[in-house]
Design a protein around this motif. Sequence first.
Motif: not given
Length: 64
Positions: A29-31, A43-46, A51-52
């Motif tokens: 995932v890019r932020i 970051v990894s999906q995990d 974070l969420i």
Amino acid sequence: MFPLDWQKSSHSGEGANCLYIAAVPDGTVRIKESDDPRITIGVSQDAFRALIRGVKAGEWDDLV
């Protein structure tokens, strides 16, 4: 490089200080944020899920 489908956080509203995320074909995932959209972190999906979960649980509310 492949184009990313950036999605703005629903909590950003119409103002500045927006957060954007994009799913990458490699499973990460890019932020990025609106202050300097040229800078992104991956970051990894995990890690993104953690974070969420932390944000929803109020783990960092004392930083606001």
